[in-house]
Design a protein around this motif. Structure first.
Motif, PDB file in Angstrom:
ATOM      1  N   ASP A 223       0.556  -1.036   0.024  1.00  0.00           N
ATOM      2  CA  ASP A 223      -0.003  -0.100   0.033  1.00  0.00           C
ATOM      3  C   ASP A 223       0.784   1.121   0.303  1.00  0.00           C
ATOM      4  O   ASP A 223       0.448   2.327  -0.217  1.00  0.00           O
ATOM      5  CB  ASP A 223      -1.039  -0.033   1.072  1.00  0.00           C
ATOM      6  N   GLU A 224       2.019   0.986   0.319  1.00  0.00           N
ATOM      7  CA  GLU A 224       2.872   2.149   0.250  1.00  0.00           C
ATOM      8  C   GLU A 224       3.485   2.636  -1.236  1.00  0.00           C
ATOM      9  O   GLU A 224       4.409   3.619  -1.296  1.00  0.00           O
ATOM     10  CB  GLU A 224       4.164   2.007   1.184  1.00  0.00           C
TER      11      GLU A 224
ATOM     12  N   MET B 190      -4.389   1.200 -22.954  1.00  0.00           N
ATOM     13  CA  MET B 190      -3.641   0.903 -21.707  1.00  0.00           C
ATOM     14  C   MET B 190      -3.827  -0.585 -21.208  1.00  0.00           C
ATOM     15  O   MET B 190      -4.972  -1.405 -21.341  1.00  0.00           O
ATOM     16  CB  MET B 190      -4.258   1.668 -20.453  1.00  0.00           C
ATOM     17  N   THR B 191      -2.717  -1.328 -20.860  1.00  0.00           N
ATOM     18  CA  THR B 191      -2.554  -2.787 -20.285  1.00  0.00           C
ATOM     19  C   THR B 191      -2.401  -2.644 -18.792  1.00  0.00           C
ATOM     20  O   THR B 191      -1.675  -1.754 -18.346  1.00  0.00           O
ATOM     21  CB  THR B 191      -1.712  -3.523 -21.074  1.00  0.00           C
ATOM     22  N   TYR B 192      -3.220  -3.252 -18.256  1.00  0.00           N
ATOM     23  CA  TYR B 192      -3.236  -3.191 -16.682  1.00  0.00           C
ATOM     24  C   TYR B 192      -2.402  -4.732 -16.033  1.00  0.00           C
ATOM     25  O   TYR B 192      -2.862  -5.558 -16.440  1.00  0.00           O
ATOM     26  CB  TYR B 192      -4.670  -3.060 -15.943  1.00  0.00           C
ATOM     27  N   ILE B 193      -1.430  -4.401 -15.253  1.00  0.00           N
ATOM     28  CA  ILE B 193      -0.880  -5.375 -14.398  1.00  0.00           C
ATOM     29  C   ILE B 193      -0.798  -5.372 -13.035  1.00  0.00           C
ATOM     30  O   ILE B 193      -0.668  -3.965 -12.645  1.00  0.00           O
ATOM     31  CB  ILE B 193       0.531  -5.611 -14.882  1.00  0.00           C
ATOM     32  N   THR B 194      -1.340  -6.366 -12.320  1.00  0.00           N
ATOM     33  CA  THR B 194      -1.579  -6.409 -10.750  1.00  0.00           C
ATOM     34  C   THR B 194      -0.836  -7.566 -10.200  1.00  0.00           C
ATOM     35  O   THR B 194      -0.885  -8.403 -10.646  1.00  0.00           O
ATOM     36  CB  THR B 194      -3.002  -6.091 -10.603  1.00  0.00           C
ATOM     37  N   GLU B 195      -0.075  -7.198  -9.063  1.00  0.00           N
ATOM     38  CA  GLU B 195       0.450  -8.117  -8.298  1.00  0.00           C
ATOM     39  C   GLU B 195      -0.520  -9.016  -7.572  1.00  0.00           C
ATOM     40  O   GLU B 195      -1.420  -8.208  -6.904  1.00  0.00           O
ATOM     41  CB  GLU B 195       1.455  -7.455  -7.633  1.00  0.00           C
ATOM     42  N   THR B 196      -0.404 -10.237  -7.403  1.00  0.00           N
ATOM     43  CA  THR B 196      -1.380 -10.843  -6.840  1.00  0.00           C
ATOM     44  C   THR B 196      -0.647 -12.074  -5.900  1.00  0.00           C
ATOM     45  O   THR B 196       0.451 -12.167  -6.084  1.00  0.00           O
ATOM     46  CB  THR B 196      -2.190 -11.730  -7.713  1.00  0.00           C
TER      47      THR B 196
ATOM     48  N   TYR C 164      -6.700  -0.100  -2.076  1.00  0.00           N
ATOM     49  CA  TYR C 164      -6.608   0.211  -3.420  1.00  0.00           C
ATOM     50  C   TYR C 164      -7.393   1.188  -3.947  1.00  0.00           C
ATOM     51  O   TYR C 164      -6.826   2.090  -4.619  1.00  0.00           O
ATOM     52  CB  TYR C 164      -7.051  -1.084  -4.261  1.00  0.00           C
ATOM     53  N   ALA C 165      -8.710   1.552  -3.386  1.00  0.00           N
ATOM     54  CA  ALA C 165      -9.616   2.292  -3.746  1.00  0.00           C
ATOM     55  C   ALA C 165      -8.962   3.995  -3.244  1.00  0.00           C
ATOM     56  O   ALA C 165      -9.113   5.072  -3.935  1.00  0.00           O
ATOM     57  CB  ALA C 165     -10.915   2.400  -3.058  1.00  0.00           C
ATOM     58  N   LYS C 166      -8.090   3.993  -1.992  1.00  0.00           N
ATOM     59  CA  LYS C 166      -7.868   5.152  -1.577  1.00  0.00           C
ATOM     60  C   LYS C 166      -6.647   6.056  -2.498  1.00  0.00           C
ATOM     61  O   LYS C 166      -6.252   6.903  -2.312  1.00  0.00           O
ATOM     62  CB  LYS C 166      -7.174   5.350  -0.110  1.00  0.00           C
ATOM     63  N   ARG C 167      -6.245   4.959  -3.195  1.00  0.00           N
ATOM     64  CA  ARG C 167      -5.324   5.815  -4.330  1.00  0.00           C
ATOM     65  C   ARG C 167      -5.766   6.599  -5.390  1.00  0.00           C
ATOM     66  O   ARG C 167      -5.004   7.466  -5.815  1.00  0.00           O
ATOM     67  CB  ARG C 167      -4.308   4.683  -5.101  1.00  0.00           C
ATOM     68  N   SER C 168      -7.090   6.513  -5.632  1.00  0.00           N
ATOM     69  CA  SER C 168      -7.857   7.334  -6.601  1.00  0.00           C
ATOM     70  C   SER C 168      -8.750   8.096  -5.994  1.00  0.00           C
ATOM     71  O   SER C 168      -9.228   9.239  -6.828  1.00  0.00           O
ATOM     72  CB  SER C 168      -8.103   6.527  -7.687  1.00  0.00           C
ATOM     73  N   VAL C 169      -9.553   7.604  -5.148  1.00  0.00           N
ATOM     74  CA  VAL C 169     -10.525   8.290  -4.361  1.00  0.00           C
ATOM     75  C   VAL C 169     -10.575   8.568  -2.788  1.00  0.00           C
ATOM     76  O   VAL C 169      -9.858   7.790  -2.346  1.00  0.00           O
ATOM     77  CB  VAL C 169     -12.005   8.067  -4.776  1.00  0.00           C
ATOM     78  N   ASP C 170     -11.315   9.324  -2.105  1.00  0.00           N
ATOM     79  CA  ASP C 170     -11.358   9.481  -0.696  1.00  0.00           C
ATOM     80  C   ASP C 170     -12.600   8.876  -0.245  1.00  0.00           C
ATOM     81  O   ASP C 170     -13.682   9.182  -0.691  1.00  0.00           O
ATOM     82  CB  ASP C 170     -11.587  10.965  -0.160  1.00  0.00           C
ATOM     83  N   ILE C 171     -12.162   7.757   0.707  1.00  0.00           N
ATOM     84  CA  ILE C 171     -13.170   6.984   0.864  1.00  0.00           C
ATOM     85  C   ILE C 171     -13.373   6.724   2.473  1.00  0.00           C
ATOM     86  O   ILE C 171     -12.450   6.695   3.136  1.00  0.00           O
ATOM     87  CB  ILE C 171     -13.203   5.545   0.281  1.00  0.00           C
ATOM     88  N   HIS C 172     -14.507   6.295   2.757  1.00  0.00           N
ATOM     89  CA  HIS C 172     -14.485   6.059   4.301  1.00  0.00           C
ATOM     90  C   HIS C 172     -15.721   4.703   4.379  1.00  0.00           C
ATOM     91  O   HIS C 172     -17.000   4.992   3.811  1.00  0.00           O
ATOM     92  CB  HIS C 172     -15.426   6.999   5.073  1.00  0.00           C
ATOM     93  N   ILE C 173     -15.195   3.470   4.839  1.00  0.00           N
ATOM     94  CA  ILE C 173     -15.944   2.360   4.949  1.00  0.00           C
ATOM     95  C   ILE C 173     -16.511   2.048   6.305  1.00  0.00           C
ATOM     96  O   ILE C 173     -15.497   1.840   7.210  1.00  0.00           O
ATOM     97  CB  ILE C 173     -15.228   1.305   4.102  1.00  0.00           C
ATOM     98  N   GLU C 174     -17.652   1.699   6.533  1.00  0.00           N
ATOM     99  CA  GLU C 174     -17.947   1.220   7.990  1.00  0.00           C
ATOM    100  C   GLU C 174     -18.135  -0.172   7.701  1.00  0.00           C
ATOM    101  O   GLU C 174     -18.886  -0.709   7.251  1.00  0.00           O
ATOM    102  CB  GLU C 174     -19.359   2.080   8.296  1.00  0.00           C
TER     103      GLU C 174
END
Length: 715
Positions: free
Chosen positions: A490-491, A558-564, A671-681
């Motif tokens: 996440d960093e 764009m091609t997307y690559i994600t580490e899993t 993952y989501a906080k990298r593009s939007v401000d979120i708050h999940i209860e």
């Protein structure tokens, strides 16, 4: 003019050696470590080397290399105080590298206060080399070049009162460092008194450094070079052509009656008559030497460059060249072959090869060869431009028929494959072809094409092997693939990379190239996908071809690559992948009338909206229920228009044993906080199975109640 080249520090932390098709590098690192501890990151145009001791080398390379062919080896000295890292980089183009890094870049190398003790005496600097030195070009000096023997070359560099002179030789160059008391020379070149002078010279061909010597007199420095090539090929000049400017040179082997010509037989090195200045030499007439063997061109009178290119290619085919130079063709000319030209084409081609390699002419005229080609094929009549491959095919066929060793050609019966192996069937076809065609052209240029045909009626397959003398292959085409890589850490934010690769490359090759750039191991599971229509994902397999039709940084390409996660990291447990899109929900700016009874909205009460599309409002729950069946189809077609996609989709991976709502929401927030401000209860739920999770979140048939609180958007 020769380019200004930054001379590399070959004696401190690394050594550079150019070869024909590769570059040899030796990095001298502090400490003792194994090959697996060295981090080497080669790319097509860059190189980075790091050691556990913190030393780092980074270069923008002079030319492109094959990054996947890089070879590495390490050697530790006896005292275990130094490790030598040996790298072999293979060039994409067979060009000589004057230095390792490009002319426009500055390399990053470790700073060394002193030299490594394990370097041999040839690599050590003298005390004057530790001082700042003046870089001097040999083009500014008066020189003389003599080839006294076929394997020896001597260069005289005329500088008076030289002292503290040291010369270091390598296979491709030599470096001289010295001082001089000649005040006139120092003033001419604006050199401070007592400052060391450094002279770096690249030689035309490779030499034997251990056998090269130098000597210093009161008027000149003598450099004696021992050629590596023992074939007796003359250099005619000291420097290679790409580093030399046109200037007069003095050769002992050249014959001239010019009064200023000085030969080795009548020269007195200590005579004051040798002190003529550089201007005298620049006005001397150029002493031309005969062209080297094989460096003869072909005159191009009128659009015959296509023929000249084909002839030069054949002329530099060693086996064919030697066959004609040794006159082997003269005893094999077939003058009775009705398909040939009575030996005329073979004899004319033999004369051209002899003239091209005679070393007597700068160029020759080959019009007769084109006339013979025009007699054989009418399309070559006139002075029009034609295809070089067509001429090459016709030329090879004509020479073959003139040199065909078969006088009486037998009939070859049809050959059936009869379900036999291809190797056996191909041998039968080849023996049948050789029974009618046998020449030097067949031996050097002829191969077989395999063709397979299938009858649409009886479905019988037939395999044939047809001869060919030339084959067309596509040129490699490179494209840019724009890729966004997401990391589990996440960093570390998602990073956009641009990878240059073959247009026929696979997704597996893309991952391998990205591994060198982003640092993810090749064996790490990296999911590749593309976005379709901005709302669905297409997963890419390793064997899929990478398609990139544009060089823009557009999301559509764009091609997307994600580490899993991998099963090996989770005790071989099954890994679940979940895909998420980020969307912003949009409401209408106004409230319309009731979708069922068409009543106007009441200002004192809040309307009820459709839970799915939020496009239709109702007076109360009864109107919503009565209109549900009629509105259902309309709702499905309009629900997608109410969302605006933000960021980019992401994939989270969890082992099946940890697939809980809490863990899923935790990964979503990372993952989501990298593009939007979120708050999940986080809901207080107990762990449930994955099937329950899908069942709860996939039921969209119910319609609920949403109260409008005058917000324009709801996430």
């Amino acid at each position: 003019m020769s380019p200004d080249i930054d001379d590399e520090l070959q004696f401190n932390s690394y050594k550079f050696q150019d070869s024909n098709d590769s570059v040899i590098l030796n990095f001298h690192a502090k400490g003792a470590f194994e090959q697996k501890d060295v981090e080497v990151l080669p790319d097509s145009d860059s190189l980075e080397v790091s050691t556990p001791a913190g030393e780092k080398w980074k270069f923008e390379l002079y030319e492109h290399i094959y990054s996947d062919k890089t070879e590495i080896k390490t050697e530790i000295n006896e005292n275990r105080t130094q490790t030598t890292i040996n790298l072999c980089l293979y060039k994409q183009a067979h060009k000589m590298w004057p230095q390792l890094h490009s002319l426009q870049s500055t390399p990053i190398i470790p700073e060394r206060n002193n030299l490594n003790k394990d370097m041999n005496n040839q690599e050590k600097h003298s005390s004057i080399e530790q001082q700042e030195s003046y870089e001097l070009s040999i083009k500014k000096l008066k020189t003389e070049f003599i080839e006294s023997t076929p394997n020896t070359a001597i260069s005289y560099i005329y500088i008076n009162e030289v002292y503290n002179c040291q010369v270091q030789f390598t296979e491709t160059n030599f470096t001289a460092k010295f001082c001089t008391n000649d005040e006139q020379f120092l003033q001419l070149h604006s050199i401070p008194s007592k400052m060391p002078i450094r002279l770096f010279v690249r030689v035309k061909q490779r030499v034997k450094p251990a056998q090269c010597t130098f000597a210093v007199t009161s008027t000149y420095i003598e450099i004696k070079l021992m050629k590596e090539n023992d074939c007796g090929v003359r250099w005619n000049q000291l420097e290679p052509n790409e580093y030399s400017e046109p200037r007069s040179m003095i050769h002992s082997s050249s014959l001239s009656t010019h009064p200023l010509l000085i030969t080795n037989s009548n020269i007195n090195r200590n005579s004051p008559r040798l002190s003529f200045n550089v201007k005298d030499m620049t006005h001397m007439p150029s002493i031309s030497s005969p062209p080297l063997s094989g460096y003869t061109g072909i005159h191009n009178p009128a659009n015959s460059c296509f023929m000249n290119a084909a002839v030069q290619c054949l002329s530099n085919t060693r086996e064919l060249r030697d066959y004609f130079l040794q006159l082997c063709y003269s005893v094999e000319i077939n003058r009775v072959n009705p398909l040939g030209m009575k030996g005329a084409m073979a004899e004319e081609f033999g004369n051209i090869i002899k003239d091209l390699w005679a070393g007597k002419y700068s160029y020759i005229i080959a019009n007769q060869l084109r006339d013979y080609a025009a007699k054989r094929h009418q399309e070559f009549v006139g002075n029009g431009q034609h295809d070089a491959q067509e001429l090459l095919t016709i030329l090879l066929d004509a020479i073959h028929e003139d040199l065909n060793r078969v006088i009486n050609k037998p009939l070859v019966p049809p050959i059936e494959d009869e379900n036999r192996p291809d190797e056996i069937v191909a041998d039968d076809y080849w023996r049948g072809y050789l029974s009618r065609n046998d020449s030097i052209i067949v031996q050097l240029f002829t191969g077989q094409f395999k063709s397979k045909t299938k009858c649409p009626q009886c479905h019988k397959e037939s395999v044939t092997f047809d001869p060919f003398t030339s084959i067309s292959v596509p040129l490699p085409k490179h494209v840019c693939v724009d890729t966004i890589v997401s990391f589990r850490n996440d960093e570390k934010s998602p990073t956009k990379y641009r990878v240059v690769m073959s247009s026929d490359g696979s997704v597996a090759e893309l991952k391998r190239r990205l591994s060198n750039k982003c640092g993810l191991p090749v064996d790490k599971v990296m999911l590749a996908y593309k976005i379709q229509n901005n709302h669905s994902i297409e997963y890419l397999k390793d064997e899929d071809r990478v398609t990139a039709t544009t060089y823009s940084w557009s999301n559509f390409d764009m091609t997307y690559i994600t580490e899993t996660l991998t099963s090996a990291e989770c005790n071989n447990e099954k890994i679940i992948h979940l895909t998420f899109f980020q969307r912003i929900f949009k409401l209408h700016d106004y409230i319309s009338s009731c979708g069922y009874c068409q009543a106007s909205p009441k200002p004192i009460s809040s309307p009820i909206f459709c839970k799915h599309c939020y496009q239709v409002s109702y007076c109360d729950e009864e109107c919503l229920k009565f209109h549900a069946m009629e509105h259902k189809e309309f709702c499905k077609s309009r629900s997608a228009d109410n969302y605006e996609t933000v960021g980019f989709p992401f994939i989270i991976s969890l082992p099946e044993s940890k697939l809980t709502c809490k863990n899923v929401f935790q990964q979503i927030s990372i993952y989501a906080k990298r593009s939007v401000d979120i708050h999940i209860e986080h809901p207080k739920r107990t762990r449930r199975s994955f099937d329950d999770f899908n069942r709860d979140y996939s039921d969209f048939d119910d319609y609920g109640k949403v109260i409008d609180d005058d917000d324009d958007k709801d996430r």
